[in-house]
Scaffold this motif. Sequence first.
Motif, PDB file in Angstrom:
ATOM      1  N   VAL A 259       0.863  -1.184   0.000  1.00  9.32           N
ATOM      2  CA  VAL A 259       0.000   0.000   0.000  1.00  9.32           C
ATOM      3  C   VAL A 259       0.893   1.225   0.000  1.00  9.32           C
ATOM      4  O   VAL A 259       1.800   1.343   0.826  1.00  9.32           O
ATOM      5  N   SER A 260       0.651   2.167  -0.927  1.00  7.98           N
ATOM      6  CA  SER A 260       1.486   3.360  -0.998  1.00  7.98           C
ATOM      7  C   SER A 260       0.698   4.537  -1.536  1.00  7.98           C
ATOM      8  O   SER A 260      -0.082   4.391  -2.484  1.00  7.98           O
ATOM      9  N   GLN A 261       0.921   5.693  -0.936  1.00  7.76           N
ATOM     10  CA  GLN A 261       0.408   6.947  -1.469  1.00  7.76           C
ATOM     11  C   GLN A 261       1.528   7.796  -2.067  1.00  7.76           C
ATOM     12  O   GLN A 261       1.316   8.950  -2.410  1.00  7.76           O
ATOM     13  N   VAL A 262       2.703   7.187  -2.225  1.00 10.15           N
ATOM     14  CA  VAL A 262       3.873   7.890  -2.758  1.00 10.15           C
ATOM     15  C   VAL A 262       4.507   7.081  -3.888  1.00 10.15           C
ATOM     16  O   VAL A 262       5.726   6.981  -3.999  1.00 10.15           O
ATOM     17  N   ALA A 263       3.681   6.522  -4.774  1.00 10.08           N
ATOM     18  CA  ALA A 263       4.146   5.667  -5.867  1.00 10.08           C
ATOM     19  C   ALA A 263       3.956   6.403  -7.193  1.00 10.08           C
ATOM     20  O   ALA A 263       2.866   6.362  -7.785  1.00 10.08           O
ATOM     21  N   PRO A 264       4.969   7.114  -7.687  1.00 12.99           N
ATOM     22  CA  PRO A 264       4.817   7.929  -8.895  1.00 12.99           C
ATOM     23  C   PRO A 264       4.258   7.143 -10.076  1.00 12.99           C
ATOM     24  O   PRO A 264       4.687   6.029 -10.369  1.00 12.99           O
ATOM     25  N   GLY A 265       3.290   7.766 -10.740  1.00 10.07           N
ATOM     26  CA  GLY A 265       2.693   7.163 -11.912  1.00 10.07           C
ATOM     27  C   GLY A 265       1.469   6.308 -11.644  1.00 10.07           C
ATOM     28  O   GLY A 265       0.748   5.943 -12.574  1.00 10.07           O
ATOM     29  N   HIS A 266       1.207   5.999 -10.381  1.00  5.12           N
ATOM     30  CA  HIS A 266       0.050   5.180 -10.031  1.00  5.12           C
ATOM     31  C   HIS A 266      -1.055   6.082  -9.492  1.00  5.12           C
ATOM     32  O   HIS A 266      -0.883   6.746  -8.469  1.00  5.12           O
ATOM     33  N   LYS A 267      -2.185   6.097 -10.175  1.00  6.07           N
ATOM     34  CA  LYS A 267      -3.291   6.971  -9.779  1.00  6.07           C
ATOM     35  C   LYS A 267      -4.232   6.284  -8.810  1.00  6.07           C
ATOM     36  O   LYS A 267      -4.582   6.841  -7.767  1.00  6.07           O
ATOM     37  N   ASN A 268      -4.675   5.077  -9.144  1.00  3.18           N
ATOM     38  CA  ASN A 268      -5.531   4.328  -8.227  1.00  3.18           C
ATOM     39  C   ASN A 268      -5.356   2.841  -8.500  1.00  3.18           C
ATOM     40  O   ASN A 268      -6.289   2.137  -8.872  1.00  3.18           O
ATOM     41  N   GLY A 269      -4.134   2.388  -8.309  1.00  7.43           N
ATOM     42  CA  GLY A 269      -3.741   1.042  -8.701  1.00  7.43           C
ATOM     43  C   GLY A 269      -4.128  -0.012  -7.690  1.00  7.43           C
ATOM     44  O   GLY A 269      -3.264  -0.580  -7.009  1.00  7.43           O
ATOM     45  N   LEU A 270      -5.428  -0.300  -7.601  1.00  7.24           N
ATOM     46  CA  LEU A 270      -5.944  -1.341  -6.707  1.00  7.24           C
ATOM     47  C   LEU A 270      -6.015  -2.657  -7.470  1.00  7.24           C
ATOM     48  O   LEU A 270      -6.744  -2.772  -8.462  1.00  7.24           O
ATOM     49  N   VAL A 271      -5.263  -3.646  -6.989  1.00  7.15           N
ATOM     50  CA  VAL A 271      -5.169  -4.942  -7.670  1.00  7.15           C
ATOM     51  C   VAL A 271      -5.257  -6.047  -6.626  1.00  7.15           C
ATOM     52  O   VAL A 271      -4.603  -5.985  -5.577  1.00  7.15           O
ATOM     53  N   VAL A 272      -6.071  -7.063  -6.915  1.00  5.66           N
ATOM     54  CA  VAL A 272      -6.146  -8.258  -6.075  1.00  5.66           C
ATOM     55  C   VAL A 272      -6.015  -9.479  -6.960  1.00  5.66           C
ATOM     56  O   VAL A 272      -6.721  -9.597  -7.975  1.00  5.66           O
ATOM     57  N   GLU A 273      -5.109 -10.390  -6.600  1.00  5.19           N
ATOM     58  CA  GLU A 273      -4.972 -11.660  -7.306  1.00  5.19           C
ATOM     59  C   GLU A 273      -5.075 -12.808  -6.311  1.00  5.19           C
ATOM     60  O   GLU A 273      -4.389 -12.818  -5.280  1.00  5.19           O
ATOM     61  N   LEU A 274      -5.926 -13.761  -6.635  1.00  5.19           N
ATOM     62  CA  LEU A 274      -6.155 -14.936  -5.803  1.00  5.19           C
ATOM     63  C   LEU A 274      -5.637 -16.157  -6.550  1.00  5.19           C
ATOM     64  O   LEU A 274      -6.079 -16.427  -7.672  1.00  5.19           O
ATOM     65  N   GLY A 275      -4.695 -16.874  -5.949  1.00  4.63           N
ATOM     66  CA  GLY A 275      -4.099 -18.035  -6.596  1.00  4.63           C
ATOM     67  C   GLY A 275      -4.586 -19.320  -5.960  1.00  4.63           C
ATOM     68  O   GLY A 275      -4.385 -19.537  -4.756  1.00  4.63           O
ATOM     69  N   GLY A 276      -5.227 -20.175  -6.761  1.00  6.44           N
ATOM     70  CA  GLY A 276      -5.710 -21.453  -6.266  1.00  6.44           C
ATOM     71  C   GLY A 276      -4.948 -22.612  -6.856  1.00  6.44           C
ATOM     72  O   GLY A 276      -4.048 -22.443  -7.698  1.00  6.44           O
ATOM     73  N   THR A 277      -5.310 -23.826  -6.465  1.00  5.80           N
ATOM     74  CA  THR A 277      -4.640 -25.018  -6.981  1.00  5.80           C
ATOM     75  C   THR A 277      -5.033 -25.308  -8.425  1.00  5.80           C
ATOM     76  O   THR A 277      -4.320 -26.020  -9.135  1.00  5.80           O
ATOM     77  N   ALA A 278      -6.171 -24.730  -8.894  1.00  8.76           N
ATOM     78  CA  ALA A 278      -6.622 -24.974 -10.264  1.00  8.76           C
ATOM     79  C   ALA A 278      -6.508 -23.755 -11.161  1.00  8.76           C
ATOM     80  O   ALA A 278      -6.327 -23.897 -12.377  1.00  8.76           O
ATOM     81  N   ALA A 279      -6.635 -22.552 -10.585  1.00 11.30           N
ATOM     82  CA  ALA A 279      -6.610 -21.338 -11.408  1.00 11.30           C
ATOM     83  C   ALA A 279      -6.301 -20.136 -10.542  1.00 11.30           C
ATOM     84  O   ALA A 279      -6.480 -20.153  -9.315  1.00 11.30           O
ATOM     85  N   SER A 280      -5.848 -19.080 -11.189  1.00 12.70           N
ATOM     86  CA  SER A 280      -5.636 -17.786 -10.552  1.00 12.70           C
ATOM     87  C   SER A 280      -6.615 -16.789 -11.147  1.00 12.70           C
ATOM     88  O   SER A 280      -6.964 -16.873 -12.329  1.00 12.70           O
ATOM     89  N   VAL A 281      -7.053 -15.842 -10.329  1.00  7.71           N
ATOM     90  CA  VAL A 281      -7.988 -14.806 -10.766  1.00  7.71           C
ATOM     91  C   VAL A 281      -7.432 -13.461 -10.341  1.00  7.71           C
ATOM     92  O   VAL A 281      -7.019 -13.290  -9.188  1.00  7.71           O
ATOM     93  N   ARG A 282      -7.427 -12.473 -11.260  1.00  8.41           N
ATOM     94  CA  ARG A 282      -6.853 -11.162 -10.974  1.00  8.41           C
ATOM     95  C   ARG A 282      -7.838 -10.063 -11.388  1.00  8.41           C
ATOM     96  O   ARG A 282      -8.295 -10.030 -12.539  1.00  8.41           O
ATOM     97  N   PHE A 283      -8.148  -9.161 -10.446  1.00 11.86           N
ATOM     98  CA  PHE A 283      -8.999  -8.011 -10.707  1.00 11.86           C
ATOM     99  C   PHE A 283      -8.181  -6.739 -10.541  1.00 11.86           C
ATOM    100  O   PHE A 283      -7.466  -6.582  -9.549  1.00 11.86           O
ATOM    101  N   GLU A 284      -8.283  -5.835 -11.525  1.00  8.72           N
ATOM    102  CA  GLU A 284      -7.582  -4.559 -11.470  1.00  8.72           C
ATOM    103  C   GLU A 284      -8.605  -3.431 -11.558  1.00  8.72           C
ATOM    104  O   GLU A 284      -9.318  -3.308 -12.556  1.00  8.72           O
TER     105      GLU A 284
END
Length: 370
Positions: A249-274
Amino acid sequence: MTTDVTAPARTIRAGFVGGGFMAAVHSRAARAVGAALAGGASSSPSRSRDAAERLGLARGFDSLDDLLADADADLDVVHVCTPNATHADIVRAALEAGKHVICEKPLATDAATAAELADLAAERGLVAAVPFVYRFHPMAREARALVASGETGRLVSVQGAYLQDWLATPNDDDWRVDRALGGPSRAFADIGSHLVDLLEFTAGERVTRLNAVTRTVYGARATNTDIATEDLVAVVVELSGGAVGTLLVSQVAPGHKNGLVVELGGTAASVRFEQERPERLWVGRTSDSRLLERDAARLSPDAARLSIVPAGHPMGYQDAFNAFVADAYAAIAGERPDGLPTFADGVRAVRVTEAVLRSAASGEWTEVAA
């Protein structure tokens, strides 16, 4: 299959406390749902009148007490959109006046007070919600559905980030930097709470313990000095089902406006929401990977419900906020919409934040209170 968000059966009369950016977002959402914007109060009578004019409210009141007591306003719900340290007193007053409440996070700057407010709302039988609105992106709901259906298999890893740059230089400043107004945590309480809420919501599991490091990059800014709140946080987490992961988590990351990302990794598949690309979901398997585009005809029922425009017509943050307010108002009207973030979720966010601060202070793994 319906593609409509839940709507209240009667006109809700809404009041607003505060007149800044978030009050504008809340009032637009209330108007979109068809509420009557009955009035507002801000930090002074003149600011109240100015906010009422800018936000299109029926009237600006001289004080919170006047807003709550006015028979003509006859409020059903109060939206609290003020600096963090003021939330608890305003929420308590609104609940004691018999009003439903939608309060910006954090619900309070300490978990004990947040729990007291949640208990008070429950005792009064009032709807009390906190806008963890990223839950209301259709493709975030689709990620949740894929995990719940077992398509990802057993979760074994998670990774997430919430990166912004609006405080990236020492000349950037804001009231949130001031501990007296924003509370003991800034970056994590402000945006890290959204990250953890979205992670736990989509995973269907909770963070049970964590190990955190915080950094204050700038001890002085344009108007604030001796800054004690953090600019960034790195956290290692363990979930209730055994999955492990990392969050940044950062409020001092140049170039990132609202970079909320979650990735869930399972034994069969991974899912990523940006969040900055909310119209699609990445699904990865060992055999192939694909981008799942938002199309109500091909989504789970809950994701389709929130998909209110045809595929190929982008939806965004205000749409998600509108859907949250629609569901909150539907709850006021007696419905039980799935996934509505309540004061219980607000309490949870403060407890996670306190665990992060304890871990950062001690350098040790810390349990997160249930």
